[in-house]
Structures are given as structure tokens and as C-alpha cells.
Design an enzyme around this catalytic site. Structure first.
Site, short mmCIF file in Angstrom:
data_model
loop_
_atom_site.label_atom_id
_atom_site.label_comp_id
_atom_site.label_asym_id
_atom_site.label_seq_id
_atom_site.Cartn_x
_atom_site.Cartn_y
_atom_site.Cartn_z
N HIS A 83 0.84 -1.20 0.00
CA HIS A 83 0.00 0.00 0.00
C HIS A 83 0.88 1.25 0.00
O HIS A 83 0.66 2.18 -0.78
CB HIS A 83 -0.92 0.00 1.22
CG HIS A 83 -1.69 1.26 1.42
ND1 HIS A 83 -2.72 1.65 0.57
CD2 HIS A 83 -1.59 2.25 2.35
CE1 HIS A 83 -3.22 2.81 0.99
NE2 HIS A 83 -2.55 3.20 2.06
N ARG A 117 4.57 10.66 -5.18
CA ARG A 117 6.01 10.96 -5.27
C ARG A 117 6.68 9.94 -6.17
O ARG A 117 7.39 9.05 -5.70
CB ARG A 117 6.67 10.92 -3.88
CG ARG A 117 6.19 11.95 -2.86
CD ARG A 117 6.87 11.70 -1.51
NE ARG A 117 6.68 10.32 -1.06
CZ ARG A 117 5.63 9.89 -0.37
NH1 ARG A 117 4.69 10.73 -0.03
NH2 ARG A 117 5.53 8.62 -0.02
#
Ligand code: MN
Length: 389
Positions: free
Chosen positions: A98, A107
Site C-alpha cells: 500500500h 512521489r
């Protein structure tokens, strides 16, 4: 009041107190109030004594058979309330799958933060808005700001999501200043539930830096009404290891016992029901995963939470974080399954979803099963999204 699920019935503990004696009687009395907290605070020996007394009493041929039959209530006649008066709620982030999937979206250059493989990451959540399964949840409004917007606006979330989590209730706390050792966690953790940590992803994206989630999470979290005790789960404990080429945990997060039994095998599933499916009570399964794939275990969550002397208390709830498996179809949240809405999933009736729409319901279920052991069901946590207020 407390009850014990058996088949499609519930044994009403308040009706059998007089047929028990000793610690089992005191424990049943404590579990018959409007929360389980008093029973949870009694400790692991009392939990075990009551469990054994109930197991013996429910066997066919038991001296209680006819008397306890009167204390069985059909599950469909039960109205659930929160089983525990929850004090503090801490949510972890223990699935590396996850964390990596979500990290890639926000990111791309650094999906996994460098601390992840050393620290069981968590944040302090909100206990007041934890609701029991079956409670409707209104779509939250908060500040939103898309990257293309000059300024934020106040509006209902358009990226409402769920998170598939295991919840752990603390039965016995620790004194302020003391830590709970890794191998002692079973003296403190009473049992597990299912937890849906509803999450507004657009709110989260705008607010989360630098102090983490706030309004994106604290409008509601849903728990299953049943608590599965740790003792019942013992057959499903499993070996835990860390790959040799990865950082090994610091000493307070590692032990021989933990390497042997630190992981827990629990099958997890998420299903959605749209407004169109409701008439026929159809559900569309969207993912399956297993709690054994967690990067950090429940024991490590407890040991880490208290290593600085933070005191856990009876009734505290620890969330595991979204439990996603190694493949994308095992993702425990829509943000992963749909790549932040870019690739909507197709449901069993042909409808598609990027995120939750008003009228959608989410159901999470779990079970443990293994050859030679009783199957354990966790029941379910269900919640439906209503339009913003
Ligand atoms: Mn969460």
C-alpha cells in the site's frame, strides 16, 4: 450488552451469568454492560476462563444445553452498537505494498520514504467519529485544491475512498513511562475487528504535508461489531521474517518468538454495492488480500507505540493501515485499484467506479481457515455513502 456469536445466533451473556461461577461469572457480568471495557480490563486469564466456560457450555450434551438455548437470539434480530468505548485511536501504515502504490502516485521519484523499512509509521486518529457497521456516512466537505487551481475551495470530496484494515483493541494498558516488550503483546491486546478507514483523497492530497492526515480521515471510521479474541486466533499465527537484503528490525522490534509466530493469516475481502445493485442485494467483489503480507506486525505496532513510554489504555484502538497484497488486484483501497481515479474498475454489473459515489456501500469481510482447525469468521463492516450535508 455483550454477546457471543455462535452460528446464526448470539448467546446473550447477561442471561447466563447465574449459571456460571468464579472468574467466569465475574467476567460474564463485566461483559454484560454497555461496552466490553470492564471485561477487557480483567486481563488475559479472565478472557481465557470465560472463553473456555462458554465453549464447554455450548457443547452438545452440556448441562447448560437447555438453559442456554433460551439465551440464544437470532442474529437478524440483533441491533449492533459499538462493542468498545474507544479512548484513543492510532492508525498505522503497515502494508509496504500500500505504501509503495500510494507513494508512486504522489512521489514518483521516491515512492517509499527512507524511514519506512525502519519505523512502523502511524498517526494519531480521531476516536469520536468511529461508528459501528451499518452506520451511514455522509460525504465530507473540506478544502480541496487541484494542482491546476490557483486557490483552494470548500466543496464535497470528489475522491472518497475506503481503506481495508484490521483493528486491534487494547485490553490491558501499560503505565506511562513503561514500554510493552514485543513478546508481551498478547497480555495487552484483547482482540481484533475489521476497520474501514474512510478517506477523502483530494482532501488528503492538499492537507497532508507536513503533519499528516486530518479532515481527510476524521469524519468517520467504521468498525465491525464483533471482536475476535487473540486466543481464538492462535492456530492462525505464522512465521515472520524479513528478507536478507532488507534492513533488519532494531532489537526492540525483533525476537525469536516473533520470528516463529509474529504474523497472522487472515483472509480479507472488499465488495461494493451500488444503488443499482441494492434492489437485488448484489455485491461486486473488488479485491482480496491477506493480513500475513503486512510488513509490520501487530506485536511490532504495540512495541513501537510504547517504546517511548506512551501509555496505551483499555479500549484503545490500533488500526493496521490499508492491507494491500503484493499484486495490484489485492489492493485494499480504490486509490490503488484505479491509480488515483485514472483507471476506473468495472463492477460485476458493468458499472465503473473511480471513487465512491453517493449511494455506494462498502462491505469488508474476513475469515481464518486451516486444515484441522475451526473456521473463524470476523463478520463484516458495512457502510453506505450518503450525499454531503
Ligand atoms: Mn488508514
Amino acid at each position: 450488552r455483550g454477546g457471543v456469536a455462535i452460528g446464526d445466533a448470539v448467546l446473550d451473556l447477561s442471561q447466563i451469568i447465574d449459571s456460571l461461577d468464579g472468574v467466569a461469572q465475574v467476567a460474564a457480568q463485566a461483559a454484560s454492560g454497555n461496552s466490553l471495557n470492564a471485561f477487557m480490563a480483567m486481563g488475559a486469564e479472565a478472557w481465557s476462563v470465560l472463553r473456555l466456560a462458554l465453549s464447554r457450555g455450548l457443547r452438545s450434551g452440556s448441562t447448560h444445553e437447555s438453559g442456554w438455548r433460551q439465551a440464544l437470539i437470532t442474529q437478524s434480530d440483533i441491533e449492533h452498537s459499538l462493542p468498545v468505548k474507544i479512548g484513543d485511536y492510532t492508525d498505522f501504515y503497515t502494508s509496504i505494498h500500500h505504501a509503495s502504490n500510494v507513494g508512486k502516485l504522489f512521489r514518483p521519484d521516491q515512492p517509499l520514504m527512507p524511514n519506512y523499512q525502519w519505523v512502523p509509521i502511524g498517526y494519531h486518529g480521531r476516536a469520536s467519529s468511529i461508528v459501528v457497521s451499518g452506520t451511514d456516512v455522509h460525504r465530507p466537505q473540506a478544502q480541496l485544491k487541484a494542482p491546476t487551481d490557483d486557490v483552494p475551495k470548500l466543496a464535497p470530496s470528489q475522491k472518497l475512498d475506503y481503506e481495508l484494515e484490521i483493528g486491534a483493541y487494547i485490553g490491558v494498558g501499560n503505565a506511562l513511562g513503561d514500554a510493552i516488550a514485543l513478546d508481551d503483546y498478547l497480555a495487552h491486546v484483547f482482540g481484533l475487528c475489521l476497520l474501514n478507514d474512510w478517506s477523502a483523497r483530494d482532501v488528503q492530497a492538499w492537507e497532508y504535508q507536513p503533519l499528516g492526515p486530518f479532515l481527510s480521515k476524521n469524519f468517520a471510521s467504521s468498525v465491525s461489531p464483533w471482536v475476535v479474541t487473540m486466543e481464538a486466533l492462535l492456530p492462525y499465527f505464522a512465521a515472520w521474517s524479513r528478507a536478507a537484503d532488507e534492513p533488519q528490525p532494531l532489537a526492540y522490534l525483533d525476537s525469536a518468538v516473533h520470528r516463529t509466530t509474529g504474523a497472522l493469516q487472515i483472509d480479507l475481502e472488499v465488495a461494493l454495492q451500488t444503488e443499482a445493485m441494492r434492489a437485488s442485494d448484489a455485491w461486486s467483489s473488488v479485491s482480496r488480500s491477506n493480513y500475513r503480507d503486512a510488513y509490520w506486525t501487530l506485536a511490532q505496532m504495540v512495541a513501537h507505540h510504547t517504546i517511548n513510554g506512551c501509555n496505551l489504555q483499555t479500549g484503545d484502538l490500533l488500526g493496521s493501515g490499508t492491507q494491500s497484497g503484493p499484486t495490484l488486484d489485492q489492493a485494499g483501497a480504490l486509490i490503488e485499484l484505479t491509480a488515483n481515479g485514472k483507471n476506473p474498475i468495472t463492477l460485476s454489473n458493468g458499472e465503473t467506479r473511480a471513487f465512491l459515489q453517493d449511494g455506494d456501500a462498502v462491505k469488508m469481510t474476513a475469515f481464518c481457515a486451516a486444515e484441522g482447525h475451526a473456521r473463524i469468521g470476523f463478520g463484516s463492516v458495512v457502510g453506505r455513502i450518503l450525499e454531503a450535508k
